[in-house]
Design a protein around this motif. Structure first.
Motif, PDB file in Angstrom:
ATOM      1  N   VAL A  53     -16.256 -58.799 -33.912  1.00  0.00           N
ATOM      2  CA  VAL A  53     -15.132 -58.046 -33.281  1.00  0.00           C
ATOM      3  C   VAL A  53     -15.851 -56.636 -32.970  1.00  0.00           C
ATOM      4  O   VAL A  53     -15.683 -56.224 -31.624  1.00  0.00           O
ATOM      5  CB  VAL A  53     -13.803 -57.834 -34.253  1.00  0.00           C
ATOM      6  N   THR A  54     -16.374 -55.928 -33.595  1.00  0.00           N
ATOM      7  CA  THR A  54     -16.863 -54.500 -33.520  1.00  0.00           C
ATOM      8  C   THR A  54     -17.865 -54.686 -32.448  1.00  0.00           C
ATOM      9  O   THR A  54     -18.019 -53.809 -31.443  1.00  0.00           O
ATOM     10  CB  THR A  54     -17.220 -53.800 -34.746  1.00  0.00           C
ATOM     11  N   ALA A  55     -19.045 -55.571 -32.597  1.00  0.00           N
ATOM     12  CA  ALA A  55     -19.821 -55.928 -31.783  1.00  0.00           C
ATOM     13  C   ALA A  55     -19.431 -56.196 -30.297  1.00  0.00           C
ATOM     14  O   ALA A  55     -20.338 -56.006 -29.274  1.00  0.00           O
ATOM     15  CB  ALA A  55     -20.919 -56.779 -32.199  1.00  0.00           C
ATOM     16  N   GLN A  56     -18.407 -56.913 -30.224  1.00  0.00           N
ATOM     17  CA  GLN A  56     -17.737 -57.267 -28.746  1.00  0.00           C
ATOM     18  C   GLN A  56     -16.900 -56.247 -28.210  1.00  0.00           C
ATOM     19  O   GLN A  56     -16.393 -56.336 -27.395  1.00  0.00           O
ATOM     20  CB  GLN A  56     -17.349 -58.583 -29.025  1.00  0.00           C
ATOM     21  N   GLY A  57     -16.790 -55.089 -28.963  1.00  0.00           N
ATOM     22  CA  GLY A  57     -15.937 -53.892 -28.247  1.00  0.00           C
ATOM     23  C   GLY A  57     -14.657 -53.831 -28.863  1.00  0.00           C
ATOM     24  O   GLY A  57     -13.800 -53.136 -28.504  1.00  0.00           O
ATOM     25  N   GLY A  58     -14.286 -54.951 -29.969  1.00  0.00           N
ATOM     26  CA  GLY A  58     -12.849 -54.833 -30.386  1.00  0.00           C
ATOM     27  C   GLY A  58     -12.701 -53.896 -31.610  1.00  0.00           C
ATOM     28  O   GLY A  58     -13.740 -53.017 -32.236  1.00  0.00           O
ATOM     29  N   ILE A  59     -11.615 -53.777 -32.176  1.00  0.00           N
ATOM     30  CA  ILE A  59     -11.399 -52.925 -33.472  1.00  0.00           C
ATOM     31  C   ILE A  59     -10.588 -54.122 -34.428  1.00  0.00           C
ATOM     32  O   ILE A  59      -9.622 -54.776 -34.284  1.00  0.00           O
ATOM     33  CB  ILE A  59     -10.088 -51.878 -32.985  1.00  0.00           C
ATOM     34  N   ALA A  60     -11.533 -54.118 -35.476  1.00  0.00           N
ATOM     35  CA  ALA A  60     -11.131 -55.211 -36.409  1.00  0.00           C
ATOM     36  C   ALA A  60     -10.413 -54.611 -37.702  1.00  0.00           C
ATOM     37  O   ALA A  60     -10.680 -53.511 -38.018  1.00  0.00           O
ATOM     38  CB  ALA A  60     -12.348 -55.714 -37.084  1.00  0.00           C
ATOM     39  N   HIS A  61      -9.382 -55.265 -38.126  1.00  0.00           N
ATOM     40  CA  HIS A  61      -8.439 -54.847 -39.273  1.00  0.00           C
ATOM     41  C   HIS A  61      -8.634 -56.062 -40.203  1.00  0.00           C
ATOM     42  O   HIS A  61      -8.014 -57.043 -40.080  1.00  0.00           O
ATOM     43  CB  HIS A  61      -7.074 -54.673 -38.923  1.00  0.00           C
ATOM     44  N   ASN A  62      -9.261 -55.886 -41.417  1.00  0.00           N
ATOM     45  CA  ASN A  62      -9.659 -56.825 -42.371  1.00  0.00           C
ATOM     46  C   ASN A  62      -8.272 -56.804 -43.272  1.00  0.00           C
ATOM     47  O   ASN A  62      -8.122 -55.944 -44.009  1.00  0.00           O
ATOM     48  CB  ASN A  62     -10.706 -56.548 -43.306  1.00  0.00           C
ATOM     49  N   LEU A  63      -7.562 -57.916 -43.573  1.00  0.00           N
ATOM     50  CA  LEU A  63      -6.384 -57.972 -43.897  1.00  0.00           C
ATOM     51  C   LEU A  63      -6.458 -58.496 -45.615  1.00  0.00           C
ATOM     52  O   LEU A  63      -5.409 -58.310 -46.329  1.00  0.00           O
ATOM     53  CB  LEU A  63      -5.212 -58.817 -43.431  1.00  0.00           C
ATOM     54  N   GLY A  64      -7.892 -58.664 -45.921  1.00  0.00           N
ATOM     55  CA  GLY A  64      -8.050 -59.197 -47.330  1.00  0.00           C
ATOM     56  C   GLY A  64      -8.031 -60.680 -47.299  1.00  0.00           C
ATOM     57  O   GLY A  64      -8.243 -61.461 -46.445  1.00  0.00           O
ATOM     58  N   VAL A  65      -8.057 -61.048 -48.686  1.00  0.00           N
ATOM     59  CA  VAL A  65      -8.051 -62.431 -49.038  1.00  0.00           C
ATOM     60  C   VAL A  65      -6.690 -63.194 -49.472  1.00  0.00           C
ATOM     61  O   VAL A  65      -6.345 -62.327 -50.681  1.00  0.00           O
ATOM     62  CB  VAL A  65      -9.277 -62.600 -49.861  1.00  0.00           C
ATOM     63  N   ALA A  66      -6.097 -63.955 -48.867  1.00  0.00           N
ATOM     64  CA  ALA A  66      -4.974 -64.684 -49.266  1.00  0.00           C
ATOM     65  C   ALA A  66      -5.189 -65.788 -50.366  1.00  0.00           C
ATOM     66  O   ALA A  66      -6.147 -66.325 -50.136  1.00  0.00           O
ATOM     67  CB  ALA A  66      -4.139 -65.031 -48.054  1.00  0.00           C
TER      68      ALA A  66
END
Length: 409
Positions: free
Chosen positions: A211-224
């Protein structure tokens, strides 16, 4: 199951370019223009020297040679940021430096290597024509000229050009906000103690990096965990995002709960399975106001499906064509390929240049969707249509490079 092309069409139909925002030029690298960049000045704003030397009237030195130099009276100097304010008359010359304004009356520059001078006189040892070594006003661009088109992802060169056009602020599409949720009792974070049946989570961090490499902003929500309550609770963190991406839990096993949680929330899935390898377990729908893209849990399957489905979404949201027209290449196989079955296949491979200068591609002998070492080494994917015939070594095939990103220089 549906085809890759149909799945991509259904998924992409749910997205449109994000609204524009204004950012400082210093923050615009990798962003996509929502409006063209237009020059706010003419560059250069005056006739300028293209070489260090002497500004002269070309008519004064038509007979000049190295053996018979013509003497001219030295009357001043023109440097960048410090122009000569007088005028060059017959028999006169002005010392000039690269980028400096050409004095009034002069129509050419003679390189300093072809001249010799003392405090009062310069001897010109070469004849030049009018316009020699002069960059005319507007030689690069003019006031009001479009410098960069709408829809361009900005490179370092584009930033420099915009600065030269005296443009301090740019209108760009907002960066996509992508929430990433991994699922599974067996998943532990890198560095955490591992239980006897656990493995280290790779997918969420890999997706966030994509996501970052493609210009987005990533939000890691963790592991469910593998409970409906855990999946639903963590998925709430996607509120306000443009897309929720899950990894794992998209198949039909007893512990694949993402699909069940969505069903309980009344989500109608528009994509539930794709006829491809690796990565059949792809799904797409809407989790409330946030679209959801469910990807498989095997790490290579996650990576390949992200390239085929998540990357086009990110491009479209930023105002780019979903698929980069420059991406597909043709390369010569160095090893034969077997006939393909009914699922579209994406083989991991490496690229090289043969002795004859032709691009070559070598598929890995092992294509298991859990071999992350080979996936990391891959330069490209070789897409193979369903029921494709065998291909001999030496055949030309289409390849999809894995080098596309926002940080092009």
């Amino acid at each position: 199951m549906i085809s890759v092309a149909e799945a991509r069409a259904r998924i992409l139909s749910a997205f449109a370019p994000l609204p524009a925002e204004t950012v400082a030029l210093s923050e615009a690298l990798g962003r996509v223009l929502a409006e063209p960049v237009v020059a706010r000045l003419t560059q250069p704003p005056f006739h300028a020297a293209a070489m260090d030397g002497w500004a002269v009237r070309s008519a004064d030195i038509t007979a000049a040679t190295a053996e018979s130099p013509i003497p001219l009276r030295r009357i001043g100097e023109s440097a960048a940021g410090r122009a000569f304010t007088g005028s060059v008359g017959p028999g006169e010359a002005v010392r000039i430096f690269t980028g400096a304004p050409l004095p009034h009356g002069a129509d050419a520059v003679v390189m300093q290597e072809d001249c010799s001078a003392d405090d009062h006189t310069v001897r010109i040892g070469r004849a030049v024509v009018a316009g020699r070594f002069i960059r005319e006003a507007g030689f690069d661009f003019t006031l009001g000229q479009e410098l960069l088109p709408k829809g361009r992802r900005l490179t370092a060169r584009d930033i420099a050009l915009s600065a030269g056009g005296n443009v301090p602020w740019l209108s760009v599409h907002r960066r996509p906000r992508i929430a990433v949720l991994a699922t599974g009792d067996e998943i532990a974070l890198p560095g955490d103690p591992l239980g006897p049946s656990q493995i280290v989570s790779t997918n969420a961090l890999g997706l966030c990096a994509l996501v970052t490499a493609q210009g987005g902003i990533a939000h890691n929500l963790g592991v469910a965990k593998d409970t409906p309550e855990s999946v639903a609770a963590l998925a709430k963190g996607a509120a306000g995002c443009d897309l929720l991406v899950t990894t794992g839990g998209a198949a039909h096993g007893d512990y694949d709960l993402v699909r069940d949680v969505l069903a309980e929330r009344g989500v109608a899935l528009e994509v539930q399975a794709v006829a491809m390898r690796p990565g059949k377990a792809v799904m797409f729908g809407h989790a409330g106001a946030v679209p959801l893209l469910g990807l498989p849990g095997n790490p290579v399957s996650t990576g390949v499906t992200a390239i085929l489905f998540l990357r086009p979404i990110l491009r479209l949201l930023q105002g780019l064509p979903p698929v980069d027209a420059r991406t597909p290449l043709r390369a010569r196989l160095t090893a034969p390929l077997r006939a393909n079955d009914r699922r579209e296949d994406y083989l991991r491979a490496t690229l090289a240049t043969g002795p004859d200068g032709v691009l070559t591609v070598t598929p890995f002998a092992r294509q298991d969707s859990a071999i992350t070492t080979l996936y990391a080494q891959a330069d490209c994917l070789i897409p193979r249509p369903p029921n494709a015939d065998p291909e001999p070594a030496g055949a030309l095939v289409t390849v999809l490079p894995l080098t596309d990103g926002m940080l092009s220089i």
